[in-house]
Design an enzyme around this catalytic site. Structure first.
Site, short mmCIF file in Angstrom:
data_model
loop_
_atom_site.label_atom_id
_atom_site.label_comp_id
_atom_site.label_asym_id
_atom_site.label_seq_id
_atom_site.Cartn_x
_atom_site.Cartn_y
_atom_site.Cartn_z
N ASP A 12 4.25 -1.57 -7.10
CA ASP A 12 3.11 -0.76 -6.66
C ASP A 12 2.76 0.20 -7.80
O ASP A 12 3.45 1.18 -8.02
CB ASP A 12 3.45 0.05 -5.40
N LYS A 31 -3.44 -3.14 1.35
CA LYS A 31 -2.38 -2.29 1.90
C LYS A 31 -2.86 -0.85 2.06
O LYS A 31 -2.92 -0.11 1.09
CB LYS A 31 -1.15 -2.34 0.98
N LYS A 90 -4.31 -1.13 -2.82
CA LYS A 90 -3.65 -0.22 -1.89
C LYS A 90 -4.36 1.12 -1.96
O LYS A 90 -4.78 1.55 -3.03
CB LYS A 90 -2.18 -0.11 -2.32
#
Lengths: 278, 304
Positions: free
Chosen positions: B141, B240, B204
């Site tokens: 991430d 996400k 995300k």
């Protein structure tokens, strides 16, 4: 022009309308409409549990001094709004003389339990004799979130006599008020201006048959005080409370006599073993 | 995907966002009535989409292990619930987490690239990605340099995402836009388009470290970017939302939105994840409530 007041619920220190949008007619002694009060739903009750849970940690740890001061403060604020309570009680068909007496009694109850705030621990604690080299002592601690089904009828002492011992013991409370909804919500206005932390007291007005099962079933309610003479209500509460071993206290459908043992009803006794010597 | 074939997107193809329209549409997803069985299956699906996350200075080996156990078996005694999709940790905890989830389907995601600010030279940030992958991370991430983005250095963002993708090797790359710092929906859309064009496997919303985290409208804007990319190229990109999704009701609203915007294909943990630390217990409590009819208490669920 007179403006009729809309009575709302008291949850988490705020006065929300019921999410259900339902209202109850509150009628005076001659059957005239006094006001509309919120008819709390099961969801309102669950919101109240969340608020009470959030408040219970801080309130449970608050000092005895602070809790006592806040109870005195409620008594002071109640005194300041005496006239309003008397008018509302009279509208409900109570004589003026009796209404004055009821408000005084409620104030006295608050002062009484405020006084207990730093004394009941000493009364209910003990140093226990044990046959080993330990200090062994027991102290009362708050149970947590307590549901209160207030007496069905009546005026202010009914509500205060059930509520005061619960909160002075460090619990947060969800009260299902009796049919005298106006007095209960006006009392909530007193609470909200008395430094009672948000969520420590939550007051709902609604139907017992609808909400008692919810009080009994909810896993996040640690104890219930039921003021009732109804066999079926008692049985239902006992049965449903077994699931998470709720502490259940049955009282008559009437004001509770002032007594420190009502504080003890919602305390858990913690016993500590402390080694001596070595 | 080879770095050589990536093209910087054309901003003219990145539409401006109608703020009022997006917020209104997002609000409507909250008005769906989800009944019994559907609710239960949505709750269970949401559990399998969790990236169970701990990103604290206070993370210890013990805490990470405990969290991994919870990801493997969210509701002890009920194998029909879970496991979660992944655990998300700092690079130093990747090895611990990888060992703790061994033998299960739970993946290990690691934040990297100077999470959460991204304020470091690209060289060190890429080294961090390689380190995390080397420790056994299945997913990375990354955060984009919001400062550079707001200065208008869009190519730098494109380049850093592409470089991170390369550094990831076989690991999946999730690109955190930190929408709370991008200030406008137009920026969110443009950043999404850049990240997708640069090879992101997932986009995300947030790090969870700034006050404004995932919201339904911001997620909707990003889903539209994914949808447009899919329509143009036929390639799927994952989504996400992270941060601020703390209760089951909200999680279900996200699922409704994904289903209605992107379709059923995205309703698996391969393409949709929740980044959350406190959502797990609320989902579990709601599942128990559906089973028993009793509203639950945090006292009866493990803290992690």
């Amino acid at each position: 022009m007179t403006i009729k007041k809309t009575y709302k619920l008291f949850i988490g220190g705020k006065f929300p309308r019921t999410e259900s949008g339902r209202v109850l007619d509150v009628r005076g002694k001659d059957g005239e409409l006094l006001a509309n009060a919120s008819w709390a739903s099961r969801k309102d009750f669950r919101e109240a549990v969340v608020a009470a849970r959030k408040a219970s940690g801080g309130w449970g740890k608050a000092s005895a001094y602070l809790k006592g001061q806040i109870l005195y403060r409620i008594a002071e604020m109640l005194e300041g709004r005496r006239a309003q309570f008397v008018v509302e009680l009279v509208a409900h068909g109570i004589s003026e003389e009796r209404a004055e007496k009821d408000v005084s009694e409620a104030i006295d109850l608050l002062v009484h339990y405020g006084g207990w705030s730093d004394k009941y621990q000493a009364l209910f604690s003990s140093a226990n004799p044990v046959a080993s080299s330990h200090f062994n002592f027991s102290v009362p601690e708050p149970t947590g979130v307590v549901g209160i089904i207030a007496p069905r009828r009546g005026s202010l002492p009914e509500l205060v006599s059930a509520l005061a011992p619960v909160i002075v013991g460090g619990n947060s409370a969800i009260v299902l008020a009796g049919e005298n909804a106006l007095t209960a919500i006006t009392f909530a206005e007193v609470l909200s201006t008395s430094d009672v932390p948000a969520g420590v007291v939550n007051i709902l007005t609604g139907k017992r048959a609808e909400l008692i099962p919810e009080f009994a079933k909810h896993m996040d309610v640690n104890a219930v005080l039921l003021c009732s003479n109804d066999k079926d209500e008692k049985k239902l509460l006992d049965l449903e409370s077994a699931e998470n071993l709720k502490r259940v206290s049955h009282q008559k459908d009437a004001p509770l006599k002032e007594s420190p043992y009502h504080i003890l009803d919602f305390q858990e006794v913690k016993t500590t073993w402390h080694p001596i010597g070595v | 995907m080879k770095a050589g074939v990536l093209n910087f997107p054309d901003r003219r193809e990145s539409p401006t966002i109608d703020q009022v329209g997006v917020e209104e549409r997002a609000k409507r997803f909250c008005a769906r009535s989800i009944k019994k069985e559907t609710k239960m299956s949505a709750l269970k699906l949401a559990v399998t989409m969790l990236d169970v996350t701990t990103l604290e200075g206070a993370d210890s080996v013990g805490k990470v292990r405990q969290m991994c156990q919870k990801a493997r078996q969210p509701l002890p005694g009920d194998p029909s619930v879970g496991p979660a999709a992944a655990v998300c940790v700092y690079p130093r905890m990747v090895k611990t987490a990888a060992k703790a989830v061994e033998g299960s389907s739970v993946l290990v995601a690691s934040v990297a690239t100077q999470f959460p600010s991204g304020q470091m030279r690209l060289k060190e940030r890429l080294a961090e990605v390689r380190y995390a992958v080397g420790e056994g991370a299945d997913e990375i991430d990354m955060v984009i340099s919001r400062g550079q983005f707001l200065q208008g250095e869009y190519r730098a963002i494109f380049d850093e995402v592409a470089a991170c993708k390369e550094a990831c090797g076989g690991a999946h790359l999730k690109v955190i836009l930190e929408t709370g710092e991008l200030t406008t929906y137009d920026n969110v859309r443009w950043a999404s388009d850049i990240a997708i064009a640069a090879g992101a496997d997932f986009i995300k919303t947030s790090t969870g470290k700034v006050p404004i985290a995932a919201t339904l409208p911001v997620t909707l804007v990003m889903l539209q970017a994914i949808e447009d990319h899919y329509d143009r190229t036929g390639k799927m990109v994952g989504m996400k939302p992270a941060g601020g999704i703390s209760n089951a009701k909200l999680a279900i609203q996200y699922l409704v939105m994904v289903r209605e915007v992107l379709g059923e294909k995205w309703l698996t943990n391969k393409w949709f994840r929740f980044g959350a630390s406190s959502l797990t217990n609320d989902l579990l409590m709601q599942i128990r409530k559906q089973e028993t009819g009793r509203y639950q208490s945090g006292d009866y669920f493990t803290k992690d």
